[in-house]
Design a protein around this motif. Structure first.
Motif, PDB file in Angstrom:
ATOM      1  N   ALA A 124       0.836  -1.210   0.000  1.00 37.53           N
ATOM      2  CA  ALA A 124       0.000   0.000   0.000  1.00 37.53           C
ATOM      3  C   ALA A 124       0.867   1.254   0.000  1.00 37.53           C
ATOM      4  CB  ALA A 124      -0.929  -0.017   1.209  1.00 37.53           C
ATOM      5  N   TRP A 125       1.924   1.269   0.806  1.00 40.63           N
ATOM      6  CA  TRP A 125       2.803   2.435   0.859  1.00 40.63           C
ATOM      7  C   TRP A 125       3.553   2.620  -0.461  1.00 40.63           C
ATOM      8  CZ3 TRP A 125       5.297   0.726   6.146  1.00 40.63           C
ATOM      9  CH2 TRP A 125       4.322   0.820   7.154  1.00 40.63           C
ATOM     10  N   THR A 126       3.914   1.516  -1.094  1.00 40.66           N
ATOM     11  CA  THR A 126       4.611   1.596  -2.380  1.00 40.66           C
ATOM     12  C   THR A 126       3.724   2.238  -3.437  1.00 40.66           C
ATOM     13  OG1 THR A 126       5.962  -0.352  -1.876  1.00 40.66           O
ATOM     14  CG2 THR A 126       5.728   0.233  -4.188  1.00 40.66           C
ATOM     15  N   SER A 127       2.446   1.844  -3.471  1.00 45.48           N
ATOM     16  CA  SER A 127       1.513   2.430  -4.435  1.00 45.48           C
ATOM     17  C   SER A 127       1.327   3.922  -4.167  1.00 45.48           C
ATOM     18  CB  SER A 127       0.157   1.715  -4.361  1.00 45.48           C
ATOM     19  OG  SER A 127       0.292   0.354  -4.726  1.00 45.48           O
ATOM     20  N   PHE A 128       1.174   4.291  -2.899  1.00 45.59           N
ATOM     21  CA  PHE A 128       1.003   5.699  -2.532  1.00 45.59           C
ATOM     22  C   PHE A 128       2.238   6.511  -2.944  1.00 45.59           C
ATOM     23  CE2 PHE A 128       1.717   9.151   0.513  1.00 45.59           C
ATOM     24  CZ  PHE A 128       0.526   9.846   0.438  1.00 45.59           C
ATOM     25  N   ALA A 129       3.415   5.998  -2.640  1.00 45.11           N
ATOM     26  CA  ALA A 129       4.653   6.716  -2.962  1.00 45.11           C
ATOM     27  C   ALA A 129       4.805   6.913  -4.465  1.00 45.11           C
ATOM     28  CB  ALA A 129       5.861   5.960  -2.405  1.00 45.11           C
ATOM     29  N   HIS A 130       4.452   5.907  -5.227  1.00 46.77           N
ATOM     30  CA  HIS A 130       4.584   5.990  -6.683  1.00 46.77           C
ATOM     31  C   HIS A 130       3.566   6.958  -7.281  1.00 46.77           C
ATOM     32  CE1 HIS A 130       5.536   4.701 -10.751  1.00 46.77           C
ATOM     33  NE2 HIS A 130       4.239   4.524 -10.970  1.00 46.77           N
ATOM     34  N   GLU A 131       2.314   6.871  -6.823  1.00 43.79           N
ATOM     35  CA  GLU A 131       1.243   7.659  -7.424  1.00 43.79           C
ATOM     36  C   GLU A 131       1.253   9.124  -6.974  1.00 43.79           C
ATOM     37  OE1 GLU A 131      -2.402   5.660  -6.538  1.00 43.79           O
ATOM     38  OE2 GLU A 131      -1.729   3.749  -7.409  1.00 43.79           O
ATOM     39  N   HIS A 132       1.603   9.378  -5.711  1.00 41.08           N
ATOM     40  CA  HIS A 132       1.459  10.733  -5.166  1.00 41.08           C
ATOM     41  C   HIS A 132       2.776  11.467  -4.980  1.00 41.08           C
ATOM     42  CE1 HIS A 132      -2.863  10.320  -4.267  1.00 41.08           C
ATOM     43  NE2 HIS A 132      -2.579   9.053  -4.027  1.00 41.08           N
ATOM     44  N   GLU A 161      12.455  15.836   4.397  1.00 45.24           N
ATOM     45  CA  GLU A 161      11.606  16.456   3.374  1.00 45.24           C
ATOM     46  C   GLU A 161      10.615  15.450   2.801  1.00 45.24           C
ATOM     47  OE1 GLU A 161      14.539  17.884   0.722  1.00 45.24           O
ATOM     48  OE2 GLU A 161      15.064  19.646   1.942  1.00 45.24           O
ATOM     49  N   THR A 162      11.062  14.233   2.569  1.00 44.22           N
ATOM     50  CA  THR A 162      10.160  13.185   2.072  1.00 44.22           C
ATOM     51  C   THR A 162       9.105  12.854   3.107  1.00 44.22           C
ATOM     52  OG1 THR A 162      11.940  12.231   0.735  1.00 44.22           O
ATOM     53  CG2 THR A 162      10.041  10.829   1.186  1.00 44.22           C
ATOM     54  N   TRP A 163       9.525  12.722   4.352  1.00 48.56           N
ATOM     55  CA  TRP A 163       8.590  12.415   5.446  1.00 48.56           C
ATOM     56  C   TRP A 163       7.528  13.506   5.540  1.00 48.56           C
ATOM     57  CZ3 TRP A 163      10.400  12.090  11.289  1.00 48.56           C
ATOM     58  CH2 TRP A 163       9.356  11.553  12.066  1.00 48.56           C
ATOM     59  N   ARG A 164       7.946  14.771   5.464  1.00 52.65           N
ATOM     60  CA  ARG A 164       6.998  15.882   5.545  1.00 52.65           C
ATOM     61  C   ARG A 164       6.042  15.878   4.357  1.00 52.65           C
ATOM     62  NH1 ARG A 164       9.408  21.878   5.527  1.00 52.65           N
ATOM     63  NH2 ARG A 164       9.986  21.189   3.426  1.00 52.65           N
ATOM     64  N   ARG A 165       6.553  15.728   3.156  1.00 51.13           N
ATOM     65  CA  ARG A 165       5.698  15.715   1.961  1.00 51.13           C
ATOM     66  C   ARG A 165       4.664  14.600   2.034  1.00 51.13           C
ATOM     67  NH1 ARG A 165       9.259  14.503  -2.747  1.00 51.13           N
ATOM     68  NH2 ARG A 165       7.294  14.525  -3.900  1.00 51.13           N
ATOM     69  N   ALA A 166       5.081  13.426   2.465  1.00 51.65           N
ATOM     70  CA  ALA A 166       4.162  12.296   2.549  1.00 51.65           C
ATOM     71  C   ALA A 166       3.034  12.576   3.541  1.00 51.65           C
ATOM     72  CB  ALA A 166       4.928  11.036   2.948  1.00 51.65           C
ATOM     73  N   LEU A 167       3.373  13.159   4.700  1.00 52.14           N
ATOM     74  CA  LEU A 167       2.348  13.497   5.686  1.00 52.14           C
ATOM     75  C   LEU A 167       1.382  14.549   5.150  1.00 52.14           C
ATOM     76  CD1 LEU A 167       4.407  13.563   9.006  1.00 52.14           C
ATOM     77  CD2 LEU A 167       2.284  12.291   8.651  1.00 52.14           C
ATOM     78  N   GLU A 168       1.913  15.573   4.483  1.00 46.65           N
ATOM     79  CA  GLU A 168       1.066  16.658   3.990  1.00 46.65           C
ATOM     80  C   GLU A 168       0.073  16.192   2.942  1.00 46.65           C
ATOM     81  OE1 GLU A 168       4.249  20.366   4.624  1.00 46.65           O
ATOM     82  OE2 GLU A 168       3.990  19.431   2.651  1.00 46.65           O
ATOM     83  N   LEU A 169       0.366  15.084   2.273  1.00 46.02           N
ATOM     84  CA  LEU A 169      -0.526  14.575   1.232  1.00 46.02           C
ATOM     85  C   LEU A 169      -1.658  13.706   1.778  1.00 46.02           C
ATOM     86  CD1 LEU A 169       2.029  13.704  -1.586  1.00 46.02           C
ATOM     87  CD2 LEU A 169       0.107  15.291  -1.778  1.00 46.02           C
ATOM     88  N   LEU A 170      -1.538  13.256   3.019  1.00 49.08           N
ATOM     89  CA  LEU A 170      -2.533  12.323   3.543  1.00 49.08           C
ATOM     90  C   LEU A 170      -3.957  12.891   3.546  1.00 49.08           C
ATOM     91  CD1 LEU A 170      -0.682  10.474   6.453  1.00 49.08           C
ATOM     92  CD2 LEU A 170      -1.268   9.614   4.180  1.00 49.08           C
ATOM     93  N   PRO A 171      -4.186  14.161   3.931  1.00 49.13           N
ATOM     94  CA  PRO A 171      -5.570  14.663   3.886  1.00 49.13           C
ATOM     95  C   PRO A 171      -6.198  14.593   2.493  1.00 49.13           C
ATOM     96  CG  PRO A 171      -4.211  16.107   5.225  1.00 49.13           C
ATOM     97  CD  PRO A 171      -3.275  15.143   4.556  1.00 49.13           C
ATOM     98  N   ILE A 173      -6.129  12.209   0.505  1.00 51.90           N
ATOM     99  CA  ILE A 173      -6.719  10.885   0.258  1.00 51.90           C
ATOM    100  C   ILE A 173      -7.647  10.488   1.410  1.00 51.90           C
ATOM    101  CG2 ILE A 173      -4.836  10.100  -1.222  1.00 51.90           C
ATOM    102  CD1 ILE A 173      -3.813   8.459   1.205  1.00 51.90           C
ATOM    103  N   GLY A 174      -8.077  11.502   2.195  1.00 50.49           N
ATOM    104  CA  GLY A 174      -9.083  11.270   3.229  1.00 50.49           C
ATOM    105  C   GLY A 174      -8.553  10.812   4.570  1.00 50.49           C
TER     106      GLY A 174
END
Length: 294
Positions: A124-132, A161-171, A173-174
């Motif tokens: 699931a994390w791999t798909s999220f990282a690739h798509e977003h 920076e990656t950790w921050r970007r990933a967190l900021e994108l979570l809202p 996707i709900g």
């Protein structure tokens, strides 16, 4: 927070201890000596308080706060470490400095210390990282890390920076960031800040240097920290009541917390501290007979 600071002072930390906060500031700050550069002083440690003005749960601003320390608040620093306030350091600070020289310093989690490349969460994390994020994850890494402690040198800041970007994108996707653990663990993003820390570790092109669960005292071995990750936390727990009503013993993380709770920084009166320690050690002694009779 006071116990964590005491543990750092006792183990030789020299540097800046930055407290990210909102609401009322820690009342024990008033008893500390002022530092000439602002803030307070505890031995060789400068203490500074930084207001975190965010609607998010504070766990979700860890990478943002760490980057702010590197970029604005402490621009001369060579490294930044984050520690949860239910954690105490229990090894010479020189060890942690050597550790961060080897790469991003992380500890494996107690619940998911191992995550195979084909694990549901990894997929699931791999798909999220690739798509977003347009990132590919390291298929060879099989560890799951705890977000309660991380050490990052300035030249590894891309991890943050990656950790921050990933967190900021979570809202988008709900996934709400005003809660610690939305949903359940069958959801891909239940641990939120910890899940995204793992994504950042898997995406990091530099080196990661890890300890197993023993690093935080989750298992025996190389216990350089103690993380009281279970609930209730040491400052909320009534040890004798817990033992007699629930059969719950006292782990080493709780014992070491109270060892450090009364040091140069005092968040408890002597009487309060002695009463808590008496309750703890009463439960420790009584549990030996309790288990023997069970």
């Amino acid at each position: 927070m006071a116990a964590l600071l005491n543990s750092l002072v006792e183990n030789g930390f020299v540097g800046v201890f930055a407290i990210g906060w909102r609401g009322a500031p820690p009342p024990w700050l008033d008893a500390l000596e002022s530092h000439p550069d602002g803030g307070w002083r505890v031995g060789a440690v400068r203490v500074r308080l930084e207001l975190l003005d965010t609607p998010w749960l504070l766990a979700h601003v860890k990478p943002s706060f760490m980057l702010d320390l590197l970029d604005r608040l402490e621009p001369q620093s060579t490294a930044v470490w984050y520690a949860d306030p239910d954690l105490v350091i229990d090894a010479p600070w020189a060890f942690f400095e050597r550790w961060a020289l080897q790469g991003v310093a992380l500890c494996e989690d107690n619940c998911f210390p191992k995550l195979a490349p084909h694990h549901y969460l990894r997929r699931a994390w791999t798909s999220f990282a690739h798509e977003h994020l347009g990132l590919e994850l390291d298929a060879a890494m099989s560890c799951g890390f705890n977000s309660g402690f991380v050490g990052v040198r300035r030249n590894d800041r891309v991890f943050l920076e990656t950790w921050r970007r990933a967190l900021e994108l979570l809202p988008s996707i709900g996934v709400p960031l005003n809660q610690l653990k939305p949903g359940t663990r069958v959801d891909p993003f239940h641990g939120t800040d910890q899940d995204m820390l793992n994504l950042a570790a898997l995406a990091h092109a530099g080196r990661v240097s890890s300890l197993g669960p023993e690093g935080m005292g989750f298992s025996p071995g190389m216990n350089v920290m103690w993380h009281a990750a279970d609930a209730p936390k040491p400052w909320r727990r009534h040890y004798l009541v817990d033992l007699l009503c629930h059969g719950r013993g006292v782990g080493n993380a709780h014992r070491r917390f109270w060892d450090y709770a009364q040091g140069p920084v005092r968040s408890w009166t002597d009487l309060q501290w002695r009463c808590r320690r008496l309750s703890l050690w009463g439960a420790v002694v009584l549990s030996r007979f309790y288990h023997a009779a069970s």
